[in-house]
Design a protein around this motif. Structure first.
Motif, PDB file in Angstrom:
ATOM      1  N   ALA A   1      -1.273   5.721  -0.869  1.00  0.00           N
ATOM      2  CA  ALA A   1      -2.135   5.052  -0.250  1.00  0.00           C
ATOM      3  C   ALA A   1      -2.949   4.314  -1.403  1.00  0.00           C
ATOM      4  O   ALA A   1      -3.562   3.069  -1.340  1.00  0.00           O
ATOM      5  CB  ALA A   1      -2.995   5.834   0.483  1.00  0.00           C
ATOM      6  N   MET A   2      -3.192   5.067  -2.352  1.00  0.00           N
ATOM      7  CA  MET A   2      -4.029   4.778  -3.752  1.00  0.00           C
ATOM      8  C   MET A   2      -3.463   3.516  -4.283  1.00  0.00           C
ATOM      9  O   MET A   2      -4.254   2.439  -4.552  1.00  0.00           O
ATOM     10  CB  MET A   2      -4.073   5.594  -4.660  1.00  0.00           C
ATOM     11  CG  MET A   2      -4.993   5.622  -5.817  1.00  0.00           C
ATOM     12  SD  MET A   2      -6.803   5.959  -5.252  1.00  0.00           S
ATOM     13  CE  MET A   2      -7.345   4.558  -5.530  1.00  0.00           C
TER      14      MET A   2
ATOM     15  N   ASP B   1      -1.474   1.342  -2.703  1.00  0.00           N
ATOM     16  CA  ASP B   1      -1.591   0.194  -1.993  1.00  0.00           C
ATOM     17  C   ASP B   1      -2.827  -0.465  -1.933  1.00  0.00           C
ATOM     18  O   ASP B   1      -3.231  -1.644  -2.078  1.00  0.00           O
ATOM     19  CB  ASP B   1      -1.432   0.576  -0.573  1.00  0.00           C
ATOM     20  CG  ASP B   1       0.164   0.914  -0.175  1.00  0.00           C
ATOM     21  OD1 ASP B   1       0.739   0.444  -0.965  1.00  0.00           O
ATOM     22  OD2 ASP B   1       0.279   1.339   1.023  1.00  0.00           O
ATOM     23  N   VAL B   2      -4.113   0.438  -2.308  1.00  0.00           N
ATOM     24  CA  VAL B   2      -5.526  -0.092  -2.174  1.00  0.00           C
ATOM     25  C   VAL B   2      -5.771  -0.903  -3.241  1.00  0.00           C
ATOM     26  O   VAL B   2      -6.238  -1.988  -3.523  1.00  0.00           O
ATOM     27  CB  VAL B   2      -6.551   1.138  -2.162  1.00  0.00           C
ATOM     28  CG1 VAL B   2      -8.071   0.661  -2.434  1.00  0.00           C
ATOM     29  CG2 VAL B   2      -6.436   2.009  -0.648  1.00  0.00           C
ATOM     30  N   LYS B   3      -5.245  -0.341  -4.588  1.00  0.00           N
ATOM     31  CA  LYS B   3      -5.308  -1.073  -5.831  1.00  0.00           C
ATOM     32  C   LYS B   3      -4.579  -2.391  -5.593  1.00  0.00           C
ATOM     33  O   LYS B   3      -5.310  -3.449  -6.347  1.00  0.00           O
ATOM     34  CB  LYS B   3      -4.675  -0.083  -7.051  1.00  0.00           C
ATOM     35  CG  LYS B   3      -5.780   0.770  -7.236  1.00  0.00           C
ATOM     36  CD  LYS B   3      -5.251   1.783  -8.487  1.00  0.00           C
ATOM     37  CE  LYS B   3      -6.144   2.663  -9.166  1.00  0.00           C
ATOM     38  NZ  LYS B   3      -5.767   3.430 -10.217  1.00  0.00           N
TER      39      LYS B   3
ATOM     40  N   ASP C   1      -4.092  -4.139  -3.110  1.00  0.00           N
ATOM     41  CA  ASP C   1      -4.664  -5.237  -2.282  1.00  0.00           C
ATOM     42  C   ASP C   1      -6.169  -5.706  -2.860  1.00  0.00           C
ATOM     43  O   ASP C   1      -6.746  -6.799  -2.441  1.00  0.00           O
ATOM     44  CB  ASP C   1      -5.162  -4.557  -1.222  1.00  0.00           C
ATOM     45  CG  ASP C   1      -3.910  -4.389  -0.228  1.00  0.00           C
ATOM     46  OD1 ASP C   1      -3.159  -4.737  -0.717  1.00  0.00           O
ATOM     47  OD2 ASP C   1      -3.975  -3.906   1.209  1.00  0.00           O
ATOM     48  N   ARG C   2      -6.701  -4.956  -3.900  1.00  0.00           N
ATOM     49  CA  ARG C   2      -8.124  -5.275  -4.375  1.00  0.00           C
ATOM     50  C   ARG C   2      -8.055  -6.441  -5.556  1.00  0.00           C
ATOM     51  O   ARG C   2      -7.053  -6.631  -5.974  1.00  0.00           O
ATOM     52  CB  ARG C   2      -8.663  -4.074  -5.005  1.00  0.00           C
ATOM     53  CG  ARG C   2      -9.138  -3.238  -3.672  1.00  0.00           C
ATOM     54  CD  ARG C   2     -10.112  -2.179  -4.224  1.00  0.00           C
ATOM     55  NE  ARG C   2     -10.733  -1.800  -2.675  1.00  0.00           N
ATOM     56  CZ  ARG C   2     -11.961  -1.644  -2.887  1.00  0.00           C
ATOM     57  NH1 ARG C   2     -12.676  -1.885  -3.826  1.00  0.00           N
ATOM     58  NH2 ARG C   2     -12.538  -1.276  -1.818  1.00  0.00           N
TER      59      ARG C   2
ATOM     60  N   GLU D   1     -10.848   3.331   2.583  1.00  0.00           N
ATOM     61  CA  GLU D   1      -9.605   2.596   2.516  1.00  0.00           C
ATOM     62  C   GLU D   1      -8.555   3.491   2.457  1.00  0.00           C
ATOM     63  O   GLU D   1      -7.363   3.511   3.187  1.00  0.00           O
ATOM     64  CB  GLU D   1      -9.534   1.415   1.590  1.00  0.00           C
ATOM     65  CG  GLU D   1     -10.095   0.178   1.991  1.00  0.00           C
ATOM     66  CD  GLU D   1      -9.584  -0.891   1.075  1.00  0.00           C
ATOM     67  OE1 GLU D   1      -8.490  -1.119   1.032  1.00  0.00           O
ATOM     68  OE2 GLU D   1     -10.470  -1.490   0.540  1.00  0.00           O
ATOM     69  N   ILE D   2      -8.582   4.289   1.505  1.00  0.00           N
ATOM     70  CA  ILE D   2      -7.382   5.336   1.347  1.00  0.00           C
ATOM     71  C   ILE D   2      -7.202   6.205   2.576  1.00  0.00           C
ATOM     72  O   ILE D   2      -6.194   6.607   2.782  1.00  0.00           O
ATOM     73  CB  ILE D   2      -7.774   6.402   0.037  1.00  0.00           C
ATOM     74  CG1 ILE D   2      -7.635   5.352  -0.916  1.00  0.00           C
ATOM     75  CG2 ILE D   2      -6.821   7.557   0.107  1.00  0.00           C
ATOM     76  CD1 ILE D   2      -8.098   6.220  -2.346  1.00  0.00           C
TER      77      ILE D   2
ATOM     78  N   ARG E   1      -5.731   4.679   5.513  1.00  0.00           N
ATOM     79  CA  ARG E   1      -4.032   4.393   5.232  1.00  0.00           C
ATOM     80  C   ARG E   1      -3.343   5.607   5.734  1.00  0.00           C
ATOM     81  O   ARG E   1      -2.047   5.641   6.008  1.00  0.00           O
ATOM     82  CB  ARG E   1      -3.932   3.824   3.710  1.00  0.00           C
ATOM     83  CG  ARG E   1      -3.637   2.444   3.651  1.00  0.00           C
ATOM     84  CD  ARG E   1      -3.998   2.140   2.395  1.00  0.00           C
ATOM     85  NE  ARG E   1      -4.705   1.072   2.256  1.00  0.00           N
ATOM     86  CZ  ARG E   1      -4.311  -0.376   2.190  1.00  0.00           C
ATOM     87  NH1 ARG E   1      -3.293  -0.614   2.129  1.00  0.00           N
ATOM     88  NH2 ARG E   1      -5.409  -1.267   2.051  1.00  0.00           N
ATOM     89  N   LEU E   2      -4.052   6.784   5.626  1.00  0.00           N
ATOM     90  CA  LEU E   2      -3.579   8.021   6.446  1.00  0.00           C
ATOM     91  C   LEU E   2      -3.783   8.107   7.777  1.00  0.00           C
ATOM     92  O   LEU E   2      -3.598   9.204   8.215  1.00  0.00           O
ATOM     93  CB  LEU E   2      -4.158   9.230   5.253  1.00  0.00           C
ATOM     94  CG  LEU E   2      -3.205   9.575   4.158  1.00  0.00           C
ATOM     95  CD1 LEU E   2      -3.070   8.415   3.259  1.00  0.00           C
ATOM     96  CD2 LEU E   2      -3.672  10.942   3.500  1.00  0.00           C
TER      97      LEU E   2
END
Lengths: 261, 301
Positions: free
Chosen positions: A253-254, A256-258, A260-261, B155-156, B159-160
């Motif tokens: 998830a981390m 993905d977030v990075k 997108d930013r 956000e993290i 996503r979960l």
């Protein structure tokens, strides 16, 4: 204090069913303390120690054993215990009525009040009134907090009171403690009767208080005024991360977030 | 002493020292405080309901001595709802449940400016209804840094598959709530999960975030305090006043608003005063409503 019910259900016999709440009639008066580490005031935790391994044992490795002799046990699981635990009662079913005066006080365990809930007020009042007039009590079996109790439902000052009773097998026989009969002189008997007569008053429990409890509460009050309370230190976070599955999902998830930013 | 007897929802209450100034820098009196809690009650009471209240009392105002009270004061009115909590040694302790307006006003009248509650209800003290991340800026960090961390954190976990809500602490930090509302949830699960999130953020943003309690680790960083997920801990209730110089409230924000505020970079605008809180709650309703109702399961445990 507002009545905080610890159980609610109905009390019933033959065709009567009265919705009620069970409320404690006494609270234990003990003043309780936390145990602290004297040097840093951390509240202490209880841990289970295995003397063989000299190690702390996590809850999932702890089971029960019934001791049948030195170092010999019958292991019992939670499931097995649950299988013999009666289901929580929804009703207090009165099976017979007895004369309250016949009950030896040694049988009385804990007192409670029954409080009528919505719609039960009228039938409640009727039962309380009749039990009071007749000095009768209803006997019932009742499961509270996983234990089955024998209880007596009687009238006390217009309210229904419930008392849990000891089972007869729990009551110790008195033949070993009570001394054998012997002769007493009539004169001695007369004199003692007179003494007791002189000291007889009405029972007024307000006159007595637990002196130690009163003392402790006064001590605490005084100390609270004199000095600020000591404070426990913050506990440092334990090392370690978390379940590998979760850590992997969080890392993904981390990423993905990075991105997108 | 000036006393005034009022009737609230059929219950008589004797209120004392109404003109006593509790926030001296702003001239805010006990009467103002009672009025605030009366007007915010509609949105606040559901969040207090059935939870063991910890009072934080400031009898002589925010700049004087205060004390915590976990036990429900024995001089409480007869109609106060209470619960018995078992302590470690098996002895019960009587706690207040703030389940109606009259009790809220009574508690406020005790100069309990701050109302703190656990994450579990008194009837099921081992079952948290929510998981929380308490974002606390260390020395040299500020609420803007908290907001940046909060936005990444949101956000993290989203996503979960988890929805979260945010409120200001009313001090320098932010509180993120993840509603769970599922029987069988344990503090072990919420603390394991929240710690894993905190550790992941710390690894990826070592200059911005720490998951460690130690003070020196916090300098210049935002401390994600996951250890609040504990049966013995309490959080300041949403809409509670804070005892700072200014009467500021722990107030819910929408994520859009947080993003907006973070973009503007004005720290002061994060602080919601008691009058603004009432105005906004009347207009927007309870932004924290779903914290009490939304059912979610923690994945990967």
């Amino acid at each position: 204090m507002a009545a905080q019910g610890i159980w609610s259900g109905t009390i019933s016999f033959s065709l009567v069913a009265i919705p009620v709440q069970l409320v404690r009639a006494v609270t234990p008066g003990r003043v309780s303390f936390r145990l602290l580490h004297s040097t840093d005031y951390s509240p202490l935790a209880r841990r289970m120690l295995c003397p063989k391994e000299d190690a702390m044992i996590p809850p999932e490795e702890i089971i029960r054993g019934y001791e049948i002799g030195p170092d010999h046990y019958i292991p019992v699981t939670d499931e097995e215990l649950e299988s013999v635990t009666p289901e929580r009662s929804r009703t207090i079913e009165i099976v017979e009525f007895i004369d309250m005066e016949e009950v030896d006080p040694v049988y009385f365990d804990r007192p409670y009040y029954l409080v009528p809930t919505k719609g039960g007020e009228k039938a409640y009042r009727l039962l309380a009134e009749v039990l009071h007039r007749t000095n009768r009590a209803g006997l019932a079996r009742f499961v509270l907090a996983e234990r089955e109790y024998l209880v007596a439902v009687a009238s006390r000052e217009g309210a229904l009171a419930l008392t849990t009773l000891h089972y007869s097998e729990d009551v110790l026989p008195d033949r070993d403690v009570v001394p054998k009969e012997g002769k007493v002189a009539a004169e001695e008997k007369r004199r003692m009767k007179g003494d007791i007569e002189k000291m007889t008053t009405e029972f007024a429990p307000d006159k007595y208080a637990d002196a130690r409890r009163v003392g402790i509460l006064e001590l605490l009050k005084r100390k609270a005024k004199e000095q600020a309370p000591v404070e426990a230190p913050a506990v440092a976070a334990e090392e370690g991360e978390g379940p590998p599955d979760l850590m992997a999902a969080l890392e993904a998830a981390m990423r993905d977030v990075k991105k997108d930013r | 002493m000036n006393r005034q007897v009022v009737e609230i929802a059929g219950r008589r209450l004797s209120l004392a020292n109404l003109d006593k100034v509790l926030y001296p820098a702003f001239g805010v009196t006990k009467a103002h405080i009672l009025d605030y809690y009366r007007r915010i009650a509609e949105v606040m009471l559901p969040h207090l309901k059935d939870r063991a209240l910890t009072l934080k009392r400031y009898p002589d105002g925010v700049d004087r001595e205060f004390f915590f009270e976990k036990r429900c004061p024995s001089h409480r009115p007869a109609w106060t709802e209470t619960a018995e909590l078992l302590q470690d040694d098996g002895e019960p302790m009587t706690v207040c449940l703030v389940n109606d307006l009259a009790t809220l006003i009574w508690v406020a009248n005790l100069a309990s400016l701050e109302l703190h509650v656990p994450l579990a209800r008194a009837a099921s003290t081992e079952t948290p209804d929510a998981m929380v991340f308490d974002l606390d800026p260390g020395e040299g960090a500020d609420i803007l840094a908290c907001a940046r961390v909060a936005l990444v954190l949101r956000e993290i976990i989203s996503r979960l598959g988890l929805v979260s809500f945010v409120k200001t602490s009313g001090q320098k930090g932010l509180h993120i709530y993840v509603p769970l509302n599922l029987p069988g949830t344990t503090f072990e699960a919420t603390s394991t999960f929240s710690k894993a999130v905190a550790v992941t953020l710390q690894k990826n943003y070592p200059d911005l975030v720490t998951a460690k309690m130690a003070k020196e680790q916090r300098t210049g960083r935002v401390f994600i305090n996951w250890s609040q997920n504990d049966a013995a801990k309490t959080m300041v209730c949403v809409y509670s006043l804070r005892a700072r110089e200014k009467p500021v409230v722990s107030f819910p924000l929408s994520w859009e608003e947080l993003e907006n505020l973070a973009g503007k970079g004005d720290r002061e605008r994060f602080q919601v005063g008691h009058e603004e809180a009432v105005r906004r709650a009347e207009k927007e309703g309870d932004l924290f409503r779903e914290v009490l109702t939304k059912r979610q399961r923690l994945p990967h445990l």
